[in-house]
Design a protein around this motif. Structure first.
Motif, PDB file in Angstrom:
ATOM      1  N   LEU A   1       0.713  -1.399  -0.291  1.00 18.45           N
ATOM      2  CA  LEU A   1      -0.251   0.039   0.151  1.00 18.45           C
ATOM      3  C   LEU A   1       0.602   1.000   0.324  1.00 18.45           C
ATOM      4  O   LEU A   1       1.957   1.468   0.727  1.00 18.45           O
ATOM      5  CB  LEU A   1      -0.749   0.120   1.150  1.00 18.45           C
ATOM      6  CG  LEU A   1      -1.918   1.079   1.594  1.00 18.45           C
ATOM      7  CD1 LEU A   1      -2.736   1.613   0.481  1.00 18.45           C
ATOM      8  CD2 LEU A   1      -2.743   1.168   2.895  1.00 18.45           C
TER       9      LEU A   1
ATOM     10  N   PHE B   1       0.423   4.440   0.855  1.00 20.44           N
ATOM     11  CA  PHE B   1      -0.771   5.576   1.484  1.00 20.44           C
ATOM     12  C   PHE B   1      -0.059   7.050   1.320  1.00 20.44           C
ATOM     13  O   PHE B   1       0.362   7.355   2.582  1.00 20.44           O
ATOM     14  CB  PHE B   1      -0.685   5.265   2.632  1.00 20.44           C
ATOM     15  CG  PHE B   1      -2.031   6.212   3.460  1.00 20.44           C
ATOM     16  CD1 PHE B   1      -3.214   5.695   3.757  1.00 20.44           C
ATOM     17  CD2 PHE B   1      -1.690   6.767   4.591  1.00 20.44           C
ATOM     18  CE1 PHE B   1      -4.042   6.236   4.424  1.00 20.44           C
ATOM     19  CE2 PHE B   1      -2.194   7.458   5.365  1.00 20.44           C
ATOM     20  CZ  PHE B   1      -3.609   7.220   5.493  1.00 20.44           C
TER      21      PHE B   1
ATOM     22  N   SER C   1       4.720   4.430  -5.571  1.00 23.74           N
ATOM     23  CA  SER C   1       3.880   3.337  -7.014  1.00 23.74           C
ATOM     24  C   SER C   1       4.595   2.814  -7.517  1.00 23.74           C
ATOM     25  O   SER C   1       4.848   1.322  -7.809  1.00 23.74           O
ATOM     26  CB  SER C   1       2.553   4.174  -6.665  1.00 23.74           C
ATOM     27  OG  SER C   1       1.742   4.137  -5.362  1.00 23.74           O
TER      28      SER C   1
ATOM     29  N   LEU D   1      -1.092  -0.652  -4.413  1.00 19.66           N
ATOM     30  CA  LEU D   1      -2.526   0.009  -4.388  1.00 19.66           C
ATOM     31  C   LEU D   1      -1.926   1.458  -3.951  1.00 19.66           C
ATOM     32  O   LEU D   1      -1.140   1.540  -2.699  1.00 19.66           O
ATOM     33  CB  LEU D   1      -3.568  -0.171  -2.660  1.00 19.66           C
ATOM     34  CG  LEU D   1      -5.011   0.056  -2.616  1.00 19.66           C
ATOM     35  CD1 LEU D   1      -5.522   0.565  -4.217  1.00 19.66           C
ATOM     36  CD2 LEU D   1      -5.733  -0.083  -1.630  1.00 19.66           C
TER      37      LEU D   1
ATOM     38  N   LEU E   1      -3.071   5.143  -2.563  1.00 18.83           N
ATOM     39  CA  LEU E   1      -4.364   5.560  -1.972  1.00 18.83           C
ATOM     40  C   LEU E   1      -3.948   7.606  -2.086  1.00 18.83           C
ATOM     41  O   LEU E   1      -2.939   7.278  -1.371  1.00 18.83           O
ATOM     42  CB  LEU E   1      -4.895   4.312  -0.809  1.00 18.83           C
ATOM     43  CG  LEU E   1      -5.762   5.024   0.151  1.00 18.83           C
ATOM     44  CD1 LEU E   1      -6.986   4.376  -1.006  1.00 18.83           C
ATOM     45  CD2 LEU E   1      -5.808   4.159   1.219  1.00 18.83           C
TER      46      LEU E   1
ATOM     47  N   LEU F   1      -7.220   5.610   4.062  1.00 24.88           N
ATOM     48  CA  LEU F   1      -6.992   3.514   4.909  1.00 24.88           C
ATOM     49  C   LEU F   1      -7.809   4.230   6.460  1.00 24.88           C
ATOM     50  O   LEU F   1      -7.592   5.351   7.421  1.00 24.88           O
ATOM     51  CB  LEU F   1      -5.854   3.445   5.288  1.00 24.88           C
ATOM     52  CG  LEU F   1      -5.697   1.464   5.657  1.00 24.88           C
ATOM     53  CD1 LEU F   1      -6.298   0.951   5.427  1.00 24.88           C
ATOM     54  CD2 LEU F   1      -4.074   1.656   6.090  1.00 24.88           C
TER      55      LEU F   1
ATOM     56  N   THR G   1      -9.734  -2.664   4.747  1.00 24.66           N
ATOM     57  CA  THR G   1      -8.794  -3.390   4.595  1.00 24.66           C
ATOM     58  C   THR G   1      -7.975  -3.902   5.814  1.00 24.66           C
ATOM     59  O   THR G   1      -8.370  -3.638   6.339  1.00 24.66           O
ATOM     60  CB  THR G   1      -7.444  -2.886   3.790  1.00 24.66           C
ATOM     61  OG1 THR G   1      -6.802  -1.647   4.670  1.00 24.66           O
ATOM     62  CG2 THR G   1      -7.451  -2.498   2.227  1.00 24.66           C
TER      63      THR G   1
ATOM     64  N   PHE H   1      -1.962  -6.536   3.585  1.00 21.22           N
ATOM     65  CA  PHE H   1      -0.490  -5.510   2.525  1.00 21.22           C
ATOM     66  C   PHE H   1       1.003  -6.733   3.452  1.00 21.22           C
ATOM     67  O   PHE H   1       0.216  -6.584   4.637  1.00 21.22           O
ATOM     68  CB  PHE H   1      -0.559  -4.443   2.681  1.00 21.22           C
ATOM     69  CG  PHE H   1      -1.262  -3.456   2.291  1.00 21.22           C
ATOM     70  CD1 PHE H   1      -2.038  -4.110   0.194  1.00 21.22           C
ATOM     71  CD2 PHE H   1      -2.947  -2.560   3.166  1.00 21.22           C
ATOM     72  CE1 PHE H   1      -2.936  -2.810   0.309  1.00 21.22           C
ATOM     73  CE2 PHE H   1      -4.326  -2.316   3.090  1.00 21.22           C
ATOM     74  CZ  PHE H   1      -4.031  -2.465   0.751  1.00 21.22           C
TER      75      PHE H   1
ATOM     76  N   ILE I   1       3.343  -0.971   3.777  1.00 16.30           N
ATOM     77  CA  ILE I   1       2.826  -0.217   4.039  1.00 16.30           C
ATOM     78  C   ILE I   1       3.956   0.780   3.900  1.00 16.30           C
ATOM     79  O   ILE I   1       4.895   1.057   4.581  1.00 16.30           O
ATOM     80  CB  ILE I   1       1.510  -0.068   4.455  1.00 16.30           C
ATOM     81  CG1 ILE I   1       0.520  -1.198   4.706  1.00 16.30           C
ATOM     82  CG2 ILE I   1       1.146   1.553   5.144  1.00 16.30           C
ATOM     83  CD1 ILE I   1      -0.035  -0.835   5.708  1.00 16.30           C
TER      84      ILE I   1
END
Length: 312
Positions: free
Chosen positions: A159, A161, A169, A180, A182, A212, A235, A239, A242
């Motif tokens: 993740l 975040f 990412s 993911l 986010l 989240l 979630t 994961f 993170i």
């Protein structure tokens, strides 16, 4: 055609501020960043030179004044020099697209940089030329990448975040992870999507607007305008890792959500960045109380980032 050349020298952390302020407000024809070698920067507070080029037309003076007003707080706080202005017939040969190595494996470039695929054992991270969410030179980004190259493994479910520009990412996807991305800011989500597409990693990165756990109740993570109707992403045990490059107050608020989102039968790794040593104790204390243990750390000037493992 002649150009108005604006030049200023900056600290590392000021680069993102400059780029974000200008990209959101001014239609810049060209912007170039040159990072100094360590041998030079060791003797100076200034780590980079930023050069902007505007067409020397009827609206140029108004644009220059607007830029000076936008950047004046950074100059007053000692993050940049004053802007130097000159009229030139051609853009300086010194100015060049951003090419910035980080750690052992990463190289950050802008989308107009010549192909670097011939460089062995390097992972190229391309950012859109607009630099709307920064250059990748902010210390928090650098520290996050250094920790990721040591702790991320292929096939991990991760993740990002507070994805912002999407640079983390892309880095994780190019290392073989499934991501993911986010963010609760719609502009950041668009920027992440653009960066993901530019780097050809769309199959490995799902980009979403949302938060989240209790992050949906915190408003805009960067302290800007209020964010309304942010989706809460449920979630649990999802994961392997993170990474959260975000303000300290958000780290502290989400410690329980971070733990719940990490798989209990995997390494359960959390990388925290985005804060300075002033907030180091409060962040690490909150995470320790939630069952995390610090296993690695990176520092750059007053900025700090940690890798934590979730204790069973």
């Amino acid at each position: 055609m002649s150009w108005i050349e604006l030049t200023l020298h900056t600290t590392h952390e000021a680069v993102d501020w400059v780029c974000t302020l200008l990209a959101e407000t001014i239609d810049i024809k060209d912007i170039y960043i040159t990072e100094y070698a360590e041998s030079h920067s060791a003797n100076s507070d200034w780590k980079c030179t930023i050069q902007l080029y505007l067409p020397n037309d009827i609206g140029a003076r108004t644009s220059v004044e607007k830029i000076e007003t936008l950047l004046s707080p950074l100059h007053r706080t000692g993050m940049t020099t004053a802007i130097e202005t000159s009229i030139v017939e051609t853009k300086t040969d010194i100015a060049k697209p951003l090419i910035h190595p980080i750690g052992e494996r990463f190289v950050i470039v802008t989308s107009d940089t010549p192909d670097l695929s011939e460089i062995p054992d390097k992972i190229t991270l391309k950012l859109p030329k607009t630099l709307a969410f920064g250059s990748g030179l902010h210390p928090a980004t650098i520290l996050s990448l250094r920790l990721l190259e040591r702790h991320l493994e292929a096939e991990m479910q991760v993740l990002d975040f507070g994805s912002g520009s999407g640079i983390l990412s892309v880095a994780m996807a190019k290392m073989g992870a499934n991501v993911l991305a986010l963010d609760n800011d719609s502009v950041a989500v668009e920027a992440t999507q653009e960066t993901v597409s530019l780097n050809g990693v769309a199959p490995q990165v799902k980009v979403m607007q949302g938060s989240l756990g209790c992050g949906s109740e915190l408003g805009h993570w960067l302290g800007g305008n209020t964010v309304k109707d942010v989706s809460k992403i449920e979630t649990k045990d999802t994961f392997d890792l993170i990474v959260a490059n975000i303000f300290a107050r958000v780290h502290i608020a989400l410690v329980d959500d971070f733990r719940a989102a990490l798989r209990q039968n995997s390494p359960g790794l959390l990388i925290t960045a985005g804060f300075t040593t002033d907030h180091e104790e409060s962040v690490t204390t909150a995470l320790t109380e939630a069952g995390f243990e610090v296993i690695d750390c990176e520092r750059l000037n007053e900025w700090v980032a940690f890798a934590h493992q979730c204790n069973s």
